[in-house]
Scaffold this motif. Structure first.
Motif, PDB file in Angstrom:
ATOM      1  N   LYS A   1       0.854  -1.183   0.000  1.00  0.00           N
ATOM      2  CA  LYS A   1       0.000   0.000   0.000  1.00  0.00           C
ATOM      3  C   LYS A   1       0.895   1.240   0.000  1.00  0.00           C
ATOM      4  O   LYS A   1       1.884   1.300   0.722  1.00  0.00           O
ATOM      5  CB  LYS A   1      -0.887   0.000   1.247  1.00  0.00           C
ATOM      6  N   THR A   2       0.556   2.217  -0.831  1.00  0.00           N
ATOM      7  CA  THR A   2       1.313   3.468  -0.890  1.00  0.00           C
ATOM      8  C   THR A   2       0.370   4.640  -0.672  1.00  0.00           C
ATOM      9  O   THR A   2      -0.826   4.561  -0.972  1.00  0.00           O
ATOM     10  CB  THR A   2       2.030   3.647  -2.244  1.00  0.00           C
ATOM     11  N   GLU A   3       0.928   5.710  -0.153  1.00  0.00           N
ATOM     12  CA  GLU A   3       0.178   6.954   0.050  1.00  0.00           C
ATOM     13  C   GLU A   3       1.069   8.129  -0.292  1.00  0.00           C
ATOM     14  O   GLU A   3       2.285   8.072  -0.119  1.00  0.00           O
ATOM     15  CB  GLU A   3      -0.274   7.087   1.509  1.00  0.00           C
ATOM     16  N   TRP A   4       0.441   9.214  -0.756  1.00  0.00           N
ATOM     17  CA  TRP A   4       1.164  10.445  -0.994  1.00  0.00           C
ATOM     18  C   TRP A   4       1.445  11.110   0.353  1.00  0.00           C
ATOM     19  O   TRP A   4       0.603  11.094   1.248  1.00  0.00           O
ATOM     20  CB  TRP A   4       0.341  11.404  -1.852  1.00  0.00           C
ATOM     21  N   ILE A   5       2.607  11.708   0.483  1.00  0.00           N
ATOM     22  CA  ILE A   5       2.907  12.495   1.679  1.00  0.00           C
ATOM     23  C   ILE A   5       2.279  13.865   1.475  1.00  0.00           C
ATOM     24  O   ILE A   5       2.477  14.495   0.441  1.00  0.00           O
ATOM     25  CB  ILE A   5       4.422  12.635   1.909  1.00  0.00           C
TER      26      ILE A   5
END
Length: 61
Positions: A3-7
């Protein structure tokens, strides 16, 4: 799949140009926001981003 998310910028809340994954660990990372042009020191672990130091306003003489 990881899972990835934008900072997001801690000052203005907009997305920065960086993404983090679940296994990403950052310590004393200088995060620059191209929108508000501020830099903040952050730490990140388990997709949780915390601000170490907010930017100070520059004093002009």
């Amino acid at each position: 799949m990881e899972k990835t998310e934008w900072i997001r910028c801690p000052v203005c809340g907009n997305k920065t140009r960086l993404q983090i994954r679940e296994d990403t660990e950052l310590k004393n990372f200088p995060l620059y926001c191209p929108k508000c042009k501020q830099e903040s020191l952050i730490e990140a672990k388990d997709l949780q981003v915390t601000v170490v130091k907010r930017p100070e306003t520059k004093m002009s003489n």
